[in-house]
Enzyme design. Structure first.
Site, short mmCIF file in Angstrom:
data_model
loop_
_atom_site.label_atom_id
_atom_site.label_comp_id
_atom_site.label_asym_id
_atom_site.label_seq_id
_atom_site.Cartn_x
_atom_site.Cartn_y
_atom_site.Cartn_z
N HIS A 164 6.67 37.62 -23.87
CA HIS A 164 6.28 37.13 -22.40
C HIS A 164 6.39 38.50 -21.47
CE1 HIS A 164 6.18 34.62 -19.11
NE2 HIS A 164 7.56 34.30 -19.02
N ASP A 339 -13.10 27.08 -24.14
CA ASP A 339 -14.20 26.42 -24.92
C ASP A 339 -14.51 27.51 -25.91
OD1 ASP A 339 -16.14 25.28 -26.24
OD2 ASP A 339 -17.26 24.95 -24.48
#
Length: 420
Positions: A164, A339
């Site tokens: 993170h 995608d």
């Protein structure tokens, strides 16, 4: 159905995926906003993809693996390792070692996960193996771990675990967007990365210009304990009609300027304060006002001030977990556009209900979700003790059934405001 679903993943050994071309060997310092104590952990994201007939015979693990190697040429710091400099300052040693990657299989079809794909997911730990050297320490370890799990139906699950200190949700989707473009055959990512984290390093000498009570020492910040078996999870869904209903309960000027994020957090704040004035909706307008005021105050000067105080406090950041609840908005991160050649994901976003799995009642996410009508909704999964959850569900139901004529509400008094 999802609660009963069990499966075991068959994994191949973890491998390191390095950039396909030589990359600069240099040291890149993180900003002082990135490297305080409360950022030094890993977070998980997951995407579920359906079978695509046009990709019959194409292995998604190989396509994504090769695309990662290409993307790391442009995002080469991600192939490096974190080190700690003097004063606990974090920096990336751009070694080009690469990121961990695992391919796997399960004998489960996508539809067995249920119609509404939202966390918590069953057996989620099977999708995020603790490969050697990946999570025990953020230093000198892979900054990313990928697992691509092929499903029996021809679909697949892409799971990513990130350090993170290197990413937020938007940063991760930018990198994954580059991987997705390269997987589809694009030669160069549309968005080229820029480091420039020095813009948020502390000044010399540090000179905080705002009060930062979030850095004050909180004696009980780490003492709270709550048995997990006494917690229940429920996901609140807010469709367009629900948001309109909540908006109608705000004061007139807030109805014009409040965002969906402000309104839903205001609704949550109202539920937290209901014990003080359960017969009034005054808190909600006041909460939205507070949220908008706080957002407006966080400008570049405030961020520089925060960097200064981070250094003065030796990167120790105390979170008062006994009186706070964190909600991160992941909706604008554009997960839905990822995608890789198989179409857009069925679910996209955080893998866990909470950003801090060890404290599941302490934080959560706002998630994008499409309901059965195809409407864009917001999902808010939460863990709470069973009695508290029952009360919150009752209060939410009351708020969402309120008539629009209850819009104009007076300002709450100081007793109500002190409930936070």
């Amino acid at each position: 159905m999802m609660a009963a679903l069990k499966f075991i993943v068959r994994r191949h050994p973890a491998v390191l995926v390095a950039p396909v071309a030589p990359t600069p060997r240099e040291l890149k310092r993180l900003s002082d906003i990135d490297d305080h104590d409360r950022m030094r952990f890993h977070v998980s994201a997951v995407q579920f993809y359906r079978r695509n007939e046009s990709k019959s015979g194409v292995d998604p693990t190989m396509v994504i693996r090769h695309a990662i190697a290409k993307a790391l040429v442009h995002y080469y710091p991600l192939a490096g390792r974190l080190i700690e400099l003097e004063g606990r300052k974090l920096a990336v040693d751009c070694t080009g070692d690469g990121v961990l990657f695992i391919e796997a299989d399960i004998d489960i079809r996508l539809e067995q996960f249920g119609d509404a794909l939202l966390p918590p997911f069953p057996c989620i730990e099977e999708l995020f193996p603790d490969a050697p050297g990946s999570f025990s320490d953020i230093l000198d370890a892979s900054l990313l771990l990928f697992q691509v799990t092929r499903l029996a139906c021809g679909g697949f699950i892409l799971a990513v675990r990130i350090n993170h200190t290197m990413f937020d949700g938007q940063g991760l989707t930018q990198f994954l967007g580059a991987v997705a473009e390269l997987a589809r055959g694009v030669l160069v990512p549309t968005i080229r990365p820029i480091w420039q984290r020095e813009l948020l390093e502390a000044r010399n000498p540090p000179r905080p210009s705002f009060p930062h009570p979030e850095f004050d020492e909180v004696p009980d910040a780490n003492s709270i304990t709550m048995p997990f078996d006494q917690m229940v999870c429920h996901t609140f869904l807010f469709g367009p009609k629900d948001v309109a209903t909540l908006r109608a309960q705000l004061t007139a000027h807030l109805q014009k300027i409040a965002t969906r994020f402000d309104i839903i957090l205001g609704c949550l704040w109202k539920c937290r304060t209901m014990a003080l004035s359960p017969d009034s909706n005054q808190e909600m307008s006041y909460a939205v006002e507070l949220i908008k005021k706080a957002k407006d105050e966080v400008d570049i000067e405030y961020m520089r001030s925060m960097a200064d105080i981070t250094v003065l406090q030796k990167r120790v950041y105390n979170i008062p977990s006994t009186c706070m609840y964190l909600v991160a908005d992941t909706i604008r991160a554009k997960w839905s556009e990822l995608d890789f050649g198989w179409g857009k994901p069925v679910y996209h976003g955080p893998a866990e209900v909470s950003g801090i799995p060890l404290l599941p009642w302490f934080s959560s996410f706002l998630l994008s979700f499409k309901n059965a009508k195809g409407e864009e909704c917001v999902a808010l999964p939460m863990f709470l003790p069973a009695p508290a959850m029952e009360r919150v569900m009752e209060e939410m139901d009351t708020l969402l059934r309120a008539p629009a004529s209850d819009a104009a509400l007076p300002q709450p008094n100081r007793m109500t405001r002190s409930a936070l």
